[in-house]
Design an enzyme around this catalytic site. Sequence first.
Site, PDB file in Angstrom:
ATOM      1  N   CYS A   1      45.046   5.321  26.011  1.00 29.52           N
ATOM      2  CA  CYS A   1      45.842   4.798  27.127  1.00 29.52           C
ATOM      3  C   CYS A   1      47.281   4.659  26.642  1.00 29.52           C
ATOM      4  O   CYS A   1      47.551   3.806  25.775  1.00 29.52           O
ATOM      5  CB  CYS A   1      45.288   3.451  27.582  1.00 29.52           C
ATOM      6  SG  CYS A   1      46.197   2.751  28.988  1.00 29.52           S
TER       7      CYS A   1
ATOM      8  N   HIS B   1      42.801  15.500  31.137  1.00 29.84           N
ATOM      9  CA  HIS B   1      43.804  15.596  32.214  1.00 29.84           C
ATOM     10  C   HIS B   1      43.829  17.001  32.797  1.00 29.84           C
ATOM     11  O   HIS B   1      43.627  17.978  32.055  1.00 29.84           O
ATOM     12  CB  HIS B   1      45.206  15.289  31.673  1.00 29.84           C
ATOM     13  CG  HIS B   1      45.373  13.878  31.204  1.00 29.84           C
ATOM     14  ND1 HIS B   1      45.804  12.857  32.023  1.00 29.84           N
ATOM     15  CD2 HIS B   1      45.123  13.310  29.990  1.00 29.84           C
ATOM     16  CE1 HIS B   1      45.822  11.732  31.322  1.00 29.84           C
ATOM     17  NE2 HIS B   1      45.406  11.975  30.105  1.00 29.84           N
TER      18      HIS B   1
ATOM     19  N   GLU C   1      43.947   8.385  38.511  1.00 30.55           N
ATOM     20  CA  GLU C   1      43.317   8.188  37.213  1.00 30.55           C
ATOM     21  C   GLU C   1      41.789   8.116  37.315  1.00 30.55           C
ATOM     22  O   GLU C   1      41.241   7.507  38.235  1.00 30.55           O
ATOM     23  CB  GLU C   1      43.801   6.884  36.563  1.00 30.55           C
ATOM     24  CG  GLU C   1      45.171   6.977  35.959  1.00 30.55           C
ATOM     25  CD  GLU C   1      45.410   5.898  34.925  1.00 30.55           C
ATOM     26  OE1 GLU C   1      44.446   5.458  34.268  1.00 30.55           O
ATOM     27  OE2 GLU C   1      46.580   5.479  34.788  1.00 30.55           O
TER      28      GLU C   1
ATOM     29  N   CYS D   1      51.022   6.579  34.165  1.00 27.19           N
ATOM     30  CA  CYS D   1      49.953   6.980  33.245  1.00 27.19           C
ATOM     31  C   CYS D   1      50.632   7.630  32.045  1.00 27.19           C
ATOM     32  O   CYS D   1      51.217   8.711  32.194  1.00 27.19           O
ATOM     33  CB  CYS D   1      49.007   7.957  33.943  1.00 27.19           C
ATOM     34  SG  CYS D   1      47.656   8.546  32.903  1.00 27.19           S
TER      35      CYS D   1
ATOM     36  N   GLY E   1      48.975  10.733  30.919  1.00 22.31           N
ATOM     37  CA  GLY E   1      49.204  11.696  31.996  1.00 22.31           C
ATOM     38  C   GLY E   1      50.600  12.283  31.958  1.00 22.31           C
ATOM     39  O   GLY E   1      50.800  13.480  32.197  1.00 22.31           O
TER      40      GLY E   1
HETATM   41  N1  LIG Z   1      42.140   6.372  33.172  1.00 24.67           N
HETATM   42  C1  LIG Z   1      42.289   6.940  31.813  1.00 24.67           C
HETATM   43  C2  LIG Z   1      42.628   5.828  30.794  1.00 24.67           C
HETATM   44  C3  LIG Z   1      43.987   5.168  31.059  1.00 24.67           C
HETATM   45  C4  LIG Z   1      45.108   6.136  30.900  1.00 24.67           C
HETATM   46  C5  LIG Z   1      46.469   5.695  31.436  1.00 24.67           C
HETATM   47  N2  LIG Z   1      46.533   4.429  32.112  1.00 24.67           N
HETATM   48  C6  LIG Z   1      47.552   5.824  30.386  1.00 24.67           C
HETATM   49  O1  LIG Z   1      48.542   5.064  30.424  1.00 24.67           O
HETATM   50  O2  LIG Z   1      47.435   6.756  29.546  1.00 24.67           O
HETATM   51  C7  LIG Z   1      40.992   7.645  31.397  1.00 24.67           C
HETATM   52  O3  LIG Z   1      39.918   7.265  31.873  1.00 24.67           O
HETATM   53  O4  LIG Z   1      41.088   8.567  30.578  1.00 24.67           O
END
Ligand SMILES: N[C@H](CCC[C@H](N)C(=O)O)C(=O)O
Length: 285
Positions: A71, A165, A214, A223, A226
């Site tokens: 994250c 992603h 997400e 993100c 992301g």
């Molecule tokens: N939902 C993402 C995790 C959080 C990623 C995002 N909030 C960031 O800042 O990188 C997943 O399940 O891979």
Amino acid sequence: MEFTKMQGLGNDYVYVNCLRETIKNPAEVSKFVSDRHFGIGSDGLIMICPSKVADFEMQMYNADGSRGEMCGNGIRCVAKYVYDYGLTDKTSISVETLGGIKYLDLTVEDGKVSLVKVDMGSPRLAPSQIPIVPENPEDTRIIDAPLEVEGKTYYMTGVSMGNPHTVVYVDDVKGLDLLKIGPSFENHKRFPERINTEFAHVLDRKTVEMRVWERGSGETLACGTGACAVAVASILNGLTEDRVTVKLLGGDLLIEWDKEADKVYMTGPAKVVFDGEIDLTDIDV
Ligand SMILES: N[C@H](CCC[C@H](N)C(=O)O)C(=O)O
């Protein structure tokens, strides 16, 4: 349980210092605390834990209780927490994650962390590493590949930053109905572990705007992983330079892919919203 609510560009999580607290059932706790009506309200739960191989460990759970490997916005807030709350006085730290050990440099102003630069490591592009089921078994990358969603063909580029992603380019980011198409991307049969989907629009060779649906949390204001995936995809598709400002609903991140070292760097802010305490007797069982 004591917690600290923090946010990175509006991507907000409940942070728990697990050097002091114990959480028996983090998936259930994440679902409860994330609820914006019956809980605290957040995009998920992040536990700051001891580590045998790094200064700290970050364990991250989405709002639906699923575990994320990495994250980006969260790890910047972890860095702020451990410095501002006195768990370390180092301004270069390492954090163990399921996506590998990450190395962070902290900018301190008036005794508190204001900005964090993260070495996000190398992007992984092989279909099996993301994972994305390729159209042809011999495909070694997923770049500008067709994907049909809700009767419309999009062209996707797949990137793992430790978590999965897929990046698609659209003309009008603001007009997208993510509530309608987001879940169809997230749960598409070509994404065995589901996926985070970034919808990007290139503004110029140094700037890209994006929105994100997400995995496990729905649309968030930002993100970090992301934004890294969008930068890598844009560079791979020849759309931008290697240093990109990614504009998200919650603000901007500076992303750089050092191709020589094959390292992606992300620089951005981290903020504390408030400290609190919550009774989890009925939840953390
Ligand atoms: N939902 C993402 C995790 C959080 C990623 C995002 N909030 C960031 O800042 O990188 C997943 O399940 O891979």
